[in-house]
Scaffold this motif. Structure first.
Motif, mmCIF file in Angstrom:
data_model
loop_
_atom_site.group_PDB
_atom_site.id
_atom_site.type_symbol
_atom_site.label_atom_id
_atom_site.label_comp_id
_atom_site.label_asym_id
_atom_site.label_seq_id
_atom_site.Cartn_x
_atom_site.Cartn_y
_atom_site.Cartn_z
ATOM 1 N N GLN A 96 0.816 -1.214 0.000
ATOM 2 C CA GLN A 96 0.000 0.000 0.000
ATOM 3 C C GLN A 96 0.843 1.255 0.000
ATOM 4 O O GLN A 96 2.066 1.213 0.183
ATOM 5 C CB GLN A 96 -0.903 -0.018 1.232
ATOM 6 N N HIS A 98 0.212 5.716 1.078
ATOM 7 C CA HIS A 98 -0.696 6.719 1.621
ATOM 8 C C HIS A 98 -0.422 8.078 0.986
ATOM 9 O O HIS A 98 0.722 8.393 0.655
ATOM 10 C CB HIS A 98 -0.523 6.845 3.135
ATOM 11 N N LYS A 114 -0.972 10.732 5.391
ATOM 12 C CA LYS A 114 -0.526 9.723 6.353
ATOM 13 C C LYS A 114 0.957 9.436 6.178
ATOM 14 O O LYS A 114 1.364 8.664 5.326
ATOM 15 C CB LYS A 114 -1.368 8.456 6.198
ATOM 16 N N GLU A 116 3.865 7.797 8.439
ATOM 17 C CA GLU A 116 3.849 6.907 9.595
ATOM 18 C C GLU A 116 5.258 6.430 9.897
ATOM 19 O O GLU A 116 6.200 6.664 9.123
ATOM 20 C CB GLU A 116 2.916 5.715 9.349
ATOM 21 N N HIS A 173 4.753 0.355 0.756
ATOM 22 C CA HIS A 173 5.205 -0.438 1.912
ATOM 23 C C HIS A 173 4.201 -1.526 2.272
ATOM 24 O O HIS A 173 3.030 -1.459 1.881
ATOM 25 C CB HIS A 173 5.404 0.478 3.121
ATOM 26 N N GLU A 183 3.051 1.588 15.778
ATOM 27 C CA GLU A 183 3.039 2.581 14.710
ATOM 28 C C GLU A 183 2.658 3.941 15.272
ATOM 29 O O GLU A 183 1.675 4.063 15.991
ATOM 30 C CB GLU A 183 2.015 2.160 13.653
HETATM 31 ZN ZN ZN Z 1 0.640 2.067 5.991
#
Ligand code: ZN
Length: 316
Positions: A96, A98, A114, A116, A173, A183
């Motif tokens: 995925q 973001h 996002k 992270e 990732h 996270e």
């Molecule tokens: Zn993620």
């Protein structure tokens, strides 16, 4: 005015890739044997933590952010900015990416982007993580995705407990099977799925992919964002600074004995990921068993953490 620490009750999310580690390793009461996420410090509408005790007991973190901004040192923004989760990847997560703030704001109803980061709490020996890709241009990325050249496109990195990864928006990732992660992220729930290993659910359906958006937001070529860690040895604590970036600064506090702190930030969010300790503040003492999550508000002033434990601590 002196303010007390705020202890939080997490929310659990079932996921097809989840498992039982959040019960086995953190003693949480989880909803099922497919529990993937503990939203530990969250004011996101998709799963809010609530205050567990004290004068604000029962309120959500989001409500407190809206109504009692002085707790957060008057920090700005319409949304509480951070979200801390513990993820149990009992199976591979989809590959995925973001979006950043601008893209999410324009395309996802005003969501935040996002960015992270991950602290690997535990993983099976020899576990990989997918971190970045090998395409050198958008055209090449599109071609490799269309031709399903996943093995040559996706970059695999070996991981071990204690590793830390910074994953800015735009980074392709995935966590792989057998990884338990803490996270810290922007408070957002927008994910574009690139590849889901052609898995199907019990009705034979594949989960939806979001290739067009994913390709649009992906950083090409991949940029490795592994920052150098800074380690400080103080009385009773070793502080490791993992990342100090636009959206958050993240530390590990390894407490052994008695460590004194003064609050220098509008607020800090803390998670006990190993061991056990006690938080002393004024006349009060609060137990800190593994799996405790709390906010240190602006008005904490001086406090002491005592014990033999590891905490992940973040602030904006
Ligand atoms: Zn993620």
């Amino acid at each position: 005015m002196t303010q007390s620490p705020l202890f939080l009750t997490p929310v659990f999310q079932e996921r097809i890739w989840g498992g039982t580690s959040l019960r086995d390793k953190f003693n949480y009461e989880i909803p099922s044997d497919l529990t993937g996420e503990c939203w530990a410090i969250s004011a996101h509408p998709n799963g809010q933590s609530t205050i567990a005790s004290g004068e604000h007991a029962g309120k959500t973190l989001g409500q407190l952010w809206d109504e009692n901004r002085e707790i957060f040192g008057g920090a700005e923004g319409t949304k509480f900015p951070l979200l801390t989760k513990i993820l149990d990847a009992n199976n591979d997560l989809s590959v995925q990416v973001h979006p950043n703030d601008d893209y999410a704001h324009a395309n996802e109803n005003g969501e935040l982007g996002k960015t992270e980061c991950w602290y690997i709490i535990d993983c099976k020996e020899g576990t990989d993580m997918i971190y970045g890709h090998t395409a050198s241009s958008k055209e090449e990325l599109v071609r490799m995705v269309e031709n399903e050249e996943w093995d040559s496109l996706l970059r695999r990195v070996k991981i071990k407990p204690g590793d830390f990864f910074y994953v800015p928006s735009g980074t392709i990732h995935a966590l792989c099977e057998g990884t338990l992660v803490l996270e810290t992220q922007q408070s957002s729930d927008t994910t574009y799925r690139v590849y889901d290993y052609d898995r199907t659910d019990d009705r034979g359906e594949k989960r939806e992919l979001h290739l067009e958006k994913a390709i649009e937001v992906s950083t090409v070529p991949h940029v490795d964002s592994l920052a150098e860690q800074k380690i400080e040895e103080l009385d009773g604590v070793t502080i490791t600074t993992f990342v100090k970036e636009q959206y958050f600064t993240v530390y590990k506090w390894d407490i052994l004995g008695k460590a004194s702190f003064t609050q220098k930030h509008p607020f800090q969010i803390c998670s006990v990921i190993d061991g056990e300790g006690i938080l002393h503040h004024g006349e009060e003492s609060y137990p800190l068993p593994k799996g405790t999550h709390f906010v240190l508000p602006a008005g904490m002033e001086a406090f002491v953490v005592e014990g033999d434990c590891k905490l992940i601590v973040s602030h904006v």
